[in-house]
Scaffold this active site. Structure first.
Site, PDB file in Angstrom:
ATOM      1  N   LYS A   1      -0.920   1.102 -11.701  1.00 44.82           N
ATOM      2  CA  LYS A   1      -2.325   0.783 -11.970  1.00 44.82           C
ATOM      3  C   LYS A   1      -2.456   0.333 -13.417  1.00 44.82           C
ATOM      4  CE  LYS A   1      -3.664   4.416  -8.767  1.00 44.82           C
ATOM      5  NZ  LYS A   1      -4.157   5.792  -8.597  1.00 44.82           N
TER       6      LYS A   1
ATOM      7  N   ASP B   1      -5.151  41.027  -5.405  1.00 48.57           N
ATOM      8  CA  ASP B   1      -5.650  41.588  -4.143  1.00 48.57           C
ATOM      9  C   ASP B   1      -6.686  42.682  -4.393  1.00 48.57           C
ATOM     10  OD1 ASP B   1      -3.929  39.906  -2.905  1.00 48.57           O
ATOM     11  OD2 ASP B   1      -2.399  41.423  -2.468  1.00 48.57           O
TER      12      ASP B   1
ATOM     13  N   ILE C   1      -4.509  -0.715  -0.948  1.00 42.65           N
ATOM     14  CA  ILE C   1      -3.846  -1.474  -2.007  1.00 42.65           C
ATOM     15  C   ILE C   1      -2.751  -2.350  -1.436  1.00 42.65           C
ATOM     16  CG2 ILE C   1      -4.146  -0.573  -4.327  1.00 42.65           C
ATOM     17  CD1 ILE C   1      -2.457   1.716  -3.776  1.00 42.65           C
TER      18      ILE C   1
ATOM     19  N   CYS D   1      42.628  23.020  19.311  1.00 42.05           N
ATOM     20  CA  CYS D   1      41.701  21.893  19.369  1.00 42.05           C
ATOM     21  C   CYS D   1      41.921  20.945  18.182  1.00 42.05           C
ATOM     22  CB  CYS D   1      40.274  22.428  19.333  1.00 42.05           C
ATOM     23  SG  CYS D   1      39.036  21.131  19.437  1.00 42.05           S
TER      24      CYS D   1
ATOM     25  N   LYS E   1       3.366   7.615  -4.765  1.00 46.26           N
ATOM     26  CA  LYS E   1       2.448   7.336  -3.650  1.00 46.26           C
ATOM     27  C   LYS E   1       2.648   8.441  -2.621  1.00 46.26           C
ATOM     28  CE  LYS E   1       0.705   3.653  -0.718  1.00 46.26           C
ATOM     29  NZ  LYS E   1       0.613   4.391   0.535  1.00 46.26           N
TER      30      LYS E   1
HETATM   31  S1  IVH Z   1      -4.947   4.609  -5.495  1.00 46.45           S
HETATM   32  C1  IVH Z   1      -7.942   1.305  -5.170  1.00 46.45           C
HETATM   33  N1  IVH Z   1      -2.964   6.259  -5.898  1.00 46.45           N
HETATM   34  O1  IVH Z   1      -2.304   5.029  -0.558  1.00 46.45           O
HETATM   35  C2  IVH Z   1      -6.754   2.195  -5.158  1.00 46.45           C
HETATM   36  N2  IVH Z   1      -3.533   5.713  -3.659  1.00 46.45           N
HETATM   37  O2  IVH Z   1      -3.809   2.103   0.132  1.00 46.45           O
HETATM   38  C3  IVH Z   1      -6.965   3.357  -4.315  1.00 46.45           C
HETATM   39  N3  IVH Z   1      -2.149   6.865  -1.988  1.00 46.45           N
HETATM   40  O3  IVH Z   1      -4.270   5.776   1.771  1.00 46.45           O
HETATM   41  C4  IVH Z   1      -5.771   4.131  -4.036  1.00 46.45           C
HETATM   42  N4  IVH Z   1      -0.913   7.999  -3.409  1.00 46.45           N
HETATM   43  O4  IVH Z   1      -4.504   7.645   0.018  1.00 46.45           O
HETATM   44  C5  IVH Z   1      -3.708   5.614  -4.987  1.00 46.45           C
HETATM   45  N5  IVH Z   1      -1.235   7.736  -6.418  1.00 46.45           N
HETATM   46  C6  IVH Z   1      -1.991   7.094  -5.506  1.00 46.45           C
HETATM   47  C7  IVH Z   1      -1.769   7.247  -4.126  1.00 46.45           C
HETATM   48  C8  IVH Z   1      -2.565   6.528  -3.228  1.00 46.45           C
HETATM   49  C9  IVH Z   1      -1.157   7.754  -2.126  1.00 46.45           C
HETATM   50  C10 IVH Z   1      -2.640   6.367  -0.682  1.00 46.45           C
HETATM   51  C11 IVH Z   1      -4.121   6.405  -0.514  1.00 46.45           C
HETATM   52  C12 IVH Z   1      -4.399   5.309   0.462  1.00 46.45           C
HETATM   53  C13 IVH Z   1      -3.287   4.372   0.199  1.00 46.45           C
HETATM   54  C14 IVH Z   1      -3.798   3.210  -0.635  1.00 46.45           C
END
Ligand code: IVH
Length: 697
Positions: free
Chosen positions: A315, A53, A99, A459, A137
């Protein structure tokens, strides 16, 4: 002197001074950025907040004096302020893809994905396993961050994948997103990831909103989406958003000096080294079996994660292999999302019932049209209390969001945002005035959100709790009457109310499961022994709300007899030491219920007894106003018994010795308390000395 004048803008600073100030400003920003990164991204601050700060204020002062030195990248610009008229459309340089999703819960989704990848690549069974990266995800919203020459120039939502919205002004307020990148990054770099809100941040935000009477958000995802799409970035700045990077968009090509990552994993690690948050749960997995293990492992840990996820993403790790696999329509062949059962679903409230808990709390419970959520079919969900119902504005017939996370009781989160108004008038829910289980009066105390049944002893919903409390060591001290036995006694209807305890016989006890002759005998003996008790123990044992051990003792001392307490009007109760309006009211409500008095009478009829004294004895209490500490083992009395005697004589029994201690009663193996007493000159007594004190000649 000239220095000071310059600082306050009285004269134009010399060029040399300006250069020095600029340097100072830059040094401050570099230091503050480094600390902010440790704090917000690495979650590992290295300096106290006050130090941060102090430097922050120093920078603010300089920027105030020299506005020409303020840049949009300065850390002070994170507080927002830019207000837009609307969100401008942004065409993505590379489309933001979606995806493919697998939803099975067993792992066949991972197997099918791996099989597809192997087939596409023309791999045989004998070929090595494909290497993947597995990631959570995140349940937020996708964001594309565009950096040109290391500066954040644009942040855009996904939109339809081709065209999103420009939310740069808002994203600049996210402390987790770097505004400037270290040197050496490619001239063009688009980082893609998820903006989301941590659950704890979400709860705190709603708490603040509630306190201000502002809108309550239904879940972290909605709160995050709302915050990102604000026109006024000052609002976004006050919403606690987080970010995780998970990939790239457009980047300077390798043949133009751009990066040439070999794998997705290295790419993520590099993003991390450039200052972007990357989830710690990102892992390399070999083949389908490790993907399945990851799915299971993250699924089990889901509720312990500090943020919501709706699945995991797999992936292919090698970027060259990703290129070979390519895309089908708008989905990559090299990635798949493997979802978990949704923790939130929409359903309809068909009715609101009341449940009475073990402690008398009345909980409104929504009866729902059956819905599959969090992996099970849910037909009931808690509404917590009347105030939650009012805050959430839900009524019977409404479409609502229901949440079930892990083993947590399903709850009604709130109305579906944007749902149409009710077609017909539905009255607002009201709490019953009488307990639906025992018909005793229902009360709500000032400042309390919960309604309670006052039927305590009577009760049926509260029977088990009442029995256990009555039998507790510090109450009637009935040895052997524990949890499991009480469960059996109540569930098999052997016992209804407290007096039934003293009507137990060998035959009914032996009929219980796992009850040996010896234990039954012991329990009957313990019951017999408990009948001779003290008034404070009995009073405490009744389990009157807010009447703890100390209050029970004060009451007994003040009034001398139970009848006097039962009949005392509130004003008289208020005269007792430490008895305030809440306790007085609670006592009155309890003893005003005929069935509670009936329980007391029956207990007396069963032979439960204690010594009573006249209230006048109070004055004669020889130890009134004294504080005594007991230490070590006394020859005849247990410490608890000694305490009772001393308190009956008006003394306060304390746990530690100070100069104010009147006496220390010491037995064998007395330790540090005795030493302290001797050091402070506090008089020390043995048990005989204590007796002399209790019964002055
Ligand atoms: S990869 C081509 N990795 O899921 C691949 N997406 O349909 C692109 N999402 O709304 C996405 N966590 O925002 C990827 N670890 C992750 C993710 C992720 C969440 C969401 C993304 C999108 C949907 C993909």
């Amino acid at each position: 002197m000239t220095d000071n004048l310059e600082l306050f803008g009285a004269t134009e600073p010399s060029r040399a001074a300006l250069v020095a100030i600029k340097k100072e400003v830059q040094a401050l920003r570099t230091q503050l950025n480094a600390w902010a990164h440790q704090y917000y991204v690495q979650d590992a601050p290295t300096v106290p907040d006050a130090e941060y700060d102090r430097l922050y204020q120093a920078l603010e002062v300089l920027e105030f004096q020299y506005p020409e030195l303020v840049t949009p990248e300065s850390i002070t610009q994170r507080v927002g302020g830019a207000v837009m008229e609307g969100l401008a459309p942004v065409r993505h340089a590379l489309p933001m893809l979606s995806i493919r999703t697998e939803t099975d819960t067993q792992g066949s989704g991972a197997q099918a994905f791996d099989a597809r990848v192997r087939r596409e690549l023309g791999l045989q069974d004998s070929d090595p396993l494909v290497e993947y990266v597995a990631e959570p995800k995140f349940d937020g919203l996708a964001m594309s961050l565009r950096y040109e020459n290391g500066q954040l120039v644009q942040a855009a939502t996904r939109g339809d994948g081709e065209v999103g919205e420009n939310v740069t002004h808002n994203i600049r307020t996210l402390r987790q997103i770097p505004l400037t990148l270290p040197s050496g990054v490619p001239p063009l770099l688009e980082v893609r990831g998820e903006v989301f809100m941590r659950r704890a941040d979400f709860d705190a935000l709603n708490e603040r909103q509630r306190a201000q009477g502002a809108k309550i958000f239904v879940n972290p995802r909605n709160a995050a989406a709302g915050a990102v799409r604000q026109l006024d970035s000052g609002i976004t700045a006050q919403r606690p958003l987080s970010f995780f990077a998970y990939g790239l968009g457009a980047v300077t090509p390798a043949d133009e000096g751009g990066p040439a990552f070999a794998t997705h994993y290295v790419l993520l690690q590099t993003l991390k080294s450039w200052g972007f948050p990357v989830a710690a749960q990102v892992q390399i997995a070999q083949g389908a079996s490790e993907l399945i293990a990851y799915h299971q492992h993250i699924g089990a840990a889901r509720d312990q994660l500090p943020y919501d996820i709706d699945g995991v993403v797999y992936k292919v790790n090698a970027l060259e292999v990703q290129r070979r696999l390519g895309f089908v329509a708008r989905e990559p062949r090299w990635a798949v999302a493997h979802k978990y059962p949704a923790q939130e679903m929409v359903t309809r409230i068909e009715g609101i019932d009341i449940q009475v808990g073990r402690t008398g709390k009345l909980t409104p419970v929504a009866r729902l049209a059956p819905v599959f959520v969090g992996g099970v079919t849910v037909t009931n969900a808690t509404l917590h209390n009347l105030f939650e119902i009012r805050k959430k504005k839900v009524r019977v017939g409404d479409q609502v969001i229901v949440r079930r996370a892990g083993d947590v009781i399903p709850e009604v989160v709130g109305l579906v945002p944007g749902a149409p108004a009710r077609p017909v008038y539905v009255p607002n829910f009201q709490m019953p005035k009488q307990c639906p289980v025992c018909a005793s009066t229902v009360v709500r105390e000032k400042g309390e959100a919960n309604h309670r049944c006052t039927g305590g002893l009577f009760c049926p919903a509260q029977r088990k709790e009442a029995l256990l409390h009555f039998a507790a060591r510090r109450a009637m001290d009935i040895e052997g009457l524990g949890d499991k036995l009480v469960d059996q006694l109540v569930e098999q209807h052997v016992i209804g109310t407290l007096p039934d305890l003293y009507r137990l016989g060998l035959v009914s006890l032996l009929a219980l499961e796992r009850m040996a002759d010896k234990s039954a005998q012991n329990l009957l003996a313990a019951l017999q022994q408990s009948k001779q008790t003290t008034l404070p123990r009995f009073l405490f044992g009744l389990g009157i709300r807010h009447v703890g051990e100390a209050t029970a003792k004060d009451l007994a001392r003040h009034f001398g007899s139970l009848d006097a307490i039962m009949d005392a009007p509130e004003e008289q109760l208020l005269q007792v030491n430490d008895v305030g309006p809440v306790v007085a009211h609670s006592l009155r409500t309890f003893f005003d219920q005929p069935h509670n008095r009936e329980v007391v009478e029956q207990l007396r009829a069963c032979g439960v007894a204690w010594e009573e004294g006249a209230p006048a004895e109070r004055a004669a209490q020889p130890l009134a106003g004294m504080t005594v500490v007991i230490t070590g083992t006394l020859p005849t009395l247990s410490r608890e018994q000694a305490k009772e005697r001393l308190e009956a004589a008006g003394a306060k029994v304390a746990g530690s010795v100070s100069k104010k201690t009147s006496y220390v009663v010491a037995g064998e193996e007395a330790g540090s308390k005795l030493a302290t007493a001797l050091k402070l000159g506090v008089p020390v007594l043995d048990e005989a000395g204590m007796w002399a004190l209790l019964a002055p000649p």
